[in-house]
Design a protein around this motif. Sequence first.
Motif, PDB file in Angstrom:
ATOM      1  N   ALA A  50       0.829  -1.211   0.000  1.00  0.00           N
ATOM      2  CA  ALA A  50       0.000   0.000   0.000  1.00  0.00           C
ATOM      3  C   ALA A  50       0.860   1.256   0.000  1.00  0.00           C
ATOM      4  N   ARG A  51       1.929   1.266   0.785  1.00  0.00           N
ATOM      5  CA  ARG A  51       2.819   2.443   0.808  1.00  0.00           C
ATOM      6  C   ARG A  51       3.332   2.753  -0.588  1.00  0.00           C
ATOM      7  N   LYS A  52       3.770   1.722  -1.270  1.00  0.00           N
ATOM      8  CA  LYS A  52       4.329   1.910  -2.608  1.00  0.00           C
ATOM      9  C   LYS A  52       3.249   2.319  -3.605  1.00  0.00           C
ATOM     10  N   ASN A  53       2.188   1.567  -3.668  1.00  0.00           N
ATOM     11  CA  ASN A  53       1.158   1.805  -4.684  1.00  0.00           C
ATOM     12  C   ASN A  53       0.339   3.065  -4.445  1.00  0.00           C
ATOM     13  N   ASN A  54      -0.016   3.350  -3.188  1.00  0.00           N
ATOM     14  CA  ASN A  54      -0.841   4.521  -2.918  1.00  0.00           C
ATOM     15  C   ASN A  54      -0.106   5.816  -3.232  1.00  0.00           C
ATOM     16  N   GLU A  55       1.153   5.876  -2.886  1.00  0.00           N
ATOM     17  CA  GLU A  55       1.927   7.081  -3.214  1.00  0.00           C
ATOM     18  C   GLU A  55       2.066   7.228  -4.720  1.00  0.00           C
ATOM     19  N   LYS A  56       2.386   6.144  -5.376  1.00  0.00           N
ATOM     20  CA  LYS A  56       2.560   6.157  -6.834  1.00  0.00           C
ATOM     21  C   LYS A  56       1.297   6.622  -7.552  1.00  0.00           C
ATOM     22  N   HIS A  57       0.113   6.228  -7.041  1.00  0.00           N
ATOM     23  CA  HIS A  57      -1.156   6.531  -7.708  1.00  0.00           C
ATOM     24  C   HIS A  57      -1.949   7.656  -7.031  1.00  0.00           C
ATOM     25  N   GLU A  58      -1.306   8.316  -6.039  1.00  0.00           N
ATOM     26  CA  GLU A  58      -1.928   9.436  -5.324  1.00  0.00           C
ATOM     27  C   GLU A  58      -3.284   9.050  -4.724  1.00  0.00           C
ATOM     28  N   ILE A  59      -3.287   7.900  -4.065  1.00  0.00           N
ATOM     29  CA  ILE A  59      -4.481   7.379  -3.394  1.00  0.00           C
ATOM     30  C   ILE A  59      -4.326   7.601  -1.895  1.00  0.00           C
ATOM     31  N   THR A  60      -5.346   8.162  -1.264  1.00  0.00           N
ATOM     32  CA  THR A  60      -5.370   8.237   0.191  1.00  0.00           C
ATOM     33  C   THR A  60      -6.447   7.286   0.681  1.00  0.00           C
ATOM     34  N   GLY A  61      -6.347   6.892   1.941  1.00  0.00           N
ATOM     35  CA  GLY A  61      -7.351   5.983   2.428  1.00  0.00           C
ATOM     36  C   GLY A  61      -7.114   5.508   3.834  1.00  0.00           C
ATOM     37  N   LEU A  62      -7.990   4.636   4.251  1.00  0.00           N
ATOM     38  CA  LEU A  62      -7.948   4.066   5.588  1.00  0.00           C
ATOM     39  C   LEU A  62      -8.406   2.621   5.487  1.00  0.00           C
ATOM     40  N   LEU A  63      -7.630   1.731   6.066  1.00  0.00           N
ATOM     41  CA  LEU A  63      -7.979   0.311   6.107  1.00  0.00           C
ATOM     42  C   LEU A  63      -8.131  -0.101   7.562  1.00  0.00           C
ATOM     43  N   VAL A  64      -9.262  -0.679   7.898  1.00  0.00           N
ATOM     44  CA  VAL A  64      -9.495  -1.191   9.244  1.00  0.00           C
ATOM     45  C   VAL A  64      -9.501  -2.710   9.165  1.00  0.00           C
ATOM     46  N   GLU A  65      -8.641  -3.326   9.972  1.00  0.00           N
ATOM     47  CA  GLU A  65      -8.582  -4.778  10.048  1.00  0.00           C
ATOM     48  C   GLU A  65      -9.332  -5.229  11.288  1.00  0.00           C
ATOM     49  N   GLU A  68     -12.341 -10.753  11.531  1.00  0.00           N
ATOM     50  CA  GLU A  68     -12.772 -11.555  10.390  1.00  0.00           C
ATOM     51  C   GLU A  68     -12.960 -10.752   9.105  1.00  0.00           C
ATOM     52  N   HIS A  69     -12.754  -9.431   9.167  1.00  0.00           N
ATOM     53  CA  HIS A  69     -13.097  -8.583   8.029  1.00  0.00           C
ATOM     54  C   HIS A  69     -12.083  -7.459   7.815  1.00  0.00           C
ATOM     55  N   PHE A  70     -12.164  -6.864   6.644  1.00  0.00           N
ATOM     56  CA  PHE A  70     -11.498  -5.601   6.342  1.00  0.00           C
ATOM     57  C   PHE A  70     -12.576  -4.610   5.925  1.00  0.00           C
ATOM     58  N   ILE A  71     -12.409  -3.353   6.318  1.00  0.00           N
ATOM     59  CA  ILE A  71     -13.228  -2.262   5.810  1.00  0.00           C
ATOM     60  C   ILE A  71     -12.254  -1.183   5.373  1.00  0.00           C
ATOM     61  N   GLN A  72     -12.449  -0.654   4.158  1.00  0.00           N
ATOM     62  CA  GLN A  72     -11.509   0.335   3.654  1.00  0.00           C
ATOM     63  C   GLN A  72     -12.225   1.432   2.891  1.00  0.00           C
ATOM     64  N   ILE A  73     -11.692   2.659   3.034  1.00  0.00           N
ATOM     65  CA  ILE A  73     -12.088   3.780   2.198  1.00  0.00           C
ATOM     66  C   ILE A  73     -10.874   4.155   1.365  1.00  0.00           C
ATOM     67  N   LEU A  74     -11.094   4.346   0.072  1.00  0.00           N
ATOM     68  CA  LEU A  74     -10.060   4.798  -0.858  1.00  0.00           C
ATOM     69  C   LEU A  74     -10.530   6.102  -1.467  1.00  0.00           C
ATOM     70  N   GLU A  75      -9.604   7.030  -1.719  1.00  0.00           N
ATOM     71  CA  GLU A  75      -9.995   8.270  -2.374  1.00  0.00           C
ATOM     72  C   GLU A  75      -8.872   8.780  -3.252  1.00  0.00           C
TER      73      GLU A  75
END
Length: 160
Positions: A50-65, A68-75
């Motif tokens: 995520a560090r590599k790809n999000n910076e490269k693609h200018e994506i911000t977000g939050l991932l909650v682990e 049993e689940h993941f919840i994520q917001i991407l922007e």
Amino acid sequence: MVYKVILASLDVTVIPYLLDVAITVYQLIYVSDKIKTFVPSDVDSILSSARKNNEKHEITGLLVELPEHFIQILEGNQDRVKQTFNRISHDSRHQNVRVILVENTEFREIEAWEMGFSAELNESQLNDALHILNTFSKKQSFTDIHGQSLKILLKSLSHK
């Protein structure tokens, strides 16, 4: 039991009034089920990627682990967020990926963070957040009210 909030963003300053076009930030929130063989070291791999790809693609977000689940917001840019989500949705560490909310906003709503962990909630706040997140993560379909409510919670988790 340990719960992790993983934050990812790129600190980018944009001055909209200097641009001749409207700036739109595309947001996507999803929930997924962790596979049974998920191990703690998988989080390290997710963080690194995520560090590599999000910076490269200018994506911000939050991932909650959750247990049993993941919840994520991407922007970010719509095409880049869709490409990122497509890549994430095919990741073998989770399954049953469900989109909760898709919308456009005028600005990024997740504060600028490097990918990391946050433990800034007191016990009461953490219990409330976990109850809501666990309830949402078990659903198979969502209304706009579900999406907006979850977005507010995720935004609150992203603030230090």
